[in-house]
Write an enzyme that holds these catalytic residues in place. Sequence first.
Site, PDB file in Angstrom:
ATOM      1  N   ALA A   1      36.360  44.776  31.839  1.00  0.00           N
ATOM      2  CA  ALA A   1      35.809  46.138  31.798  1.00  0.00           C
ATOM      3  C   ALA A   1      35.934  46.775  33.179  1.00  0.00           C
ATOM      4  CB  ALA A   1      34.350  46.127  31.346  1.00  0.00           C
ATOM      5  N   PHE A   2      35.876  48.105  33.218  1.00  0.00           N
ATOM      6  CA  PHE A   2      36.199  48.796  34.474  1.00  0.00           C
ATOM      7  C   PHE A   2      35.189  48.536  35.581  1.00  0.00           C
ATOM      8  CE2 PHE A   2      33.843  52.497  36.041  1.00  0.00           C
ATOM      9  CZ  PHE A   2      32.829  52.596  35.112  1.00  0.00           C
ATOM     10  N   LYS A   3      33.989  48.043  35.238  1.00  0.00           N
ATOM     11  CA  LYS A   3      33.002  47.777  36.284  1.00  0.00           C
ATOM     12  C   LYS A   3      33.521  46.770  37.301  1.00  0.00           C
ATOM     13  CE  LYS A   3      29.214  49.854  34.111  1.00  0.00           C
ATOM     14  NZ  LYS A   3      29.825  50.145  32.822  1.00  0.00           N
ATOM     15  N   ASP A   4      34.452  45.908  36.889  1.00  0.00           N
ATOM     16  CA  ASP A   4      35.041  44.962  37.838  1.00  0.00           C
ATOM     17  C   ASP A   4      35.713  45.676  39.010  1.00  0.00           C
ATOM     18  OD1 ASP A   4      34.418  42.632  36.364  1.00  0.00           O
ATOM     19  OD2 ASP A   4      36.223  42.841  35.140  1.00  0.00           O
TER      20      ASP A   4
ATOM     21  N   MET B   1      32.788  46.343  41.371  1.00  0.00           N
ATOM     22  CA  MET B   1      31.974  45.168  41.685  1.00  0.00           C
ATOM     23  C   MET B   1      32.745  44.162  42.526  1.00  0.00           C
ATOM     24  SD  MET B   1      28.874  45.203  40.666  1.00  0.00           S
ATOM     25  CE  MET B   1      27.926  45.789  39.280  1.00  0.00           C
TER      26      MET B   1
END
Length: 479
Positions: free
Chosen positions: A116-119, A122
């Site tokens: 997911a794009f949060k990687d 993060m």
Amino acid sequence: MKYLSTRGGMDPAGYGEILLEGLAPDGGLVVPEELPRVSAETREAWRGLDYPSLATEVLSLFATDIPRDDLARMCRDAYAVRPENFVDPAVVPLVPLGDVDPRLSLVGLSEGPTLAFKDMAMQFLGQSLEYVLRRSGRTINILGATSGDTGSAAEYALRGKEGIGVFMLSPQGRMSAFQRAQMYSLTDENIHNIAVAGVFDDCQNLIKQLSGDLDFKRHHRLGTVNSINLGRISAQIVYYFWAWLRQTDALDAAERETAQVSMTVPSGNFGNILSGHYARQMGVPIRRLVLAANENNVLDEFFRTGIYAPRASAETFLTSSPSMDISKASNLERFIFDLLGRDPERLAAAWRELDETGRIDLSDEQPRFAEEFGIVSGSSTHADRVATIREVHETSGLVIDPHTADGVKVAREHLEDRVPMLVLETAKPAKFPEIVVEAIGASDPLPEHLSELLDLPQRVTAMPNDEVQLREYVEARAV
Ligand SMILES: *Cc1c(COP(=O)(O)O)cnc(C)c1O
């Protein structure tokens, strides 16, 4: 570069300091004093760079208190291409959807460890937090609540990091099998998964109780890495530059100078699209930033009418694009700050109006949203997502996830002649098998390197919804 609070009550601080904080001390959000400007010439000089090198260039404009060599090493590590990290050799691939519409492409932001794009943000935050803590001889304990993507992205970015403990609360029995496997299979000593008997709001309340006890918070150096963290926002700006550069690679020099693209962003807390808003002000030639919402359309309503009316959690629908299920959008304050001329007093007045009346009426300013800031919006429903996943699959053979489907649906309503439209792909379909099966009759297989994930042993501590037990648990294990 120094950072200030939207509410005006914070001394200018450096990047290293603001990375460790969520809210500014006066309750506002941290913003850059002034956004750096990137000329067309510099943009072209960046064209030959790979993703980690481009990230170094963009982030060095924000992290001016971190030596460049250190920043370059962090970006190399954060965006390294290997099986447990980013799998696509480009890190962020552009995938044309020409069979759906010749102007459409996807920007692949979900090639990272948790799909997911949060990687994207993060991974960099994990590197930079560890670095800043080591430099100042400090430690931190991250306390978070998750019902899905944020928790796993934080854990994969912070696993094994020196001086950082992670305590992640999740609602027992309410995460998907894949999400559970992803988080609970981690064996790193600094990662603590806690399954609370309750719902997501119960998890969040427990966190509020613990961090509301200021002595406890100070003593255990509690912190968060939620979506208002400016380190995350700055790391997300990189891929707006990257997407524009890759989209215009095939043009000649004269065409590149005037080439505009539009970008559609599946949105929840307004973090991703805020980075796009900053990238546009820095000089990425973005014509329209299209905000895509699902049935929880509080932001679509704001951009169409100028009235921001957050909902109560009880009025928030559980949808099949769950990572966009929001009742209020934490990062919107930063956009409203820009809209009101970056004036802390006008901003404070708007927030007083919100406290007193439950809404902010900016309808007089609404025409500026598109004219000056390029932002337009739309929303979609479960039926739209199913139809979009099916149609994209039938025409192009590609399977997209429900959040990206919200994006594609709304993007098509905002297509313009000769302007390419890039839709940010925010997750992989393998994470959301139910709706994919409903749309195309079969689920999308997990990537090869994750195929055994579901069979790995899981490690999680079950806990009643009880502040005292959580307190004791954290006390015993904090770094
Ligand atoms: C978090 C998330 C979003 C929403 O992003 P915001 O930055 O909160 O607007 C959209 N799609 C997916 C898959 C997400 O995980």
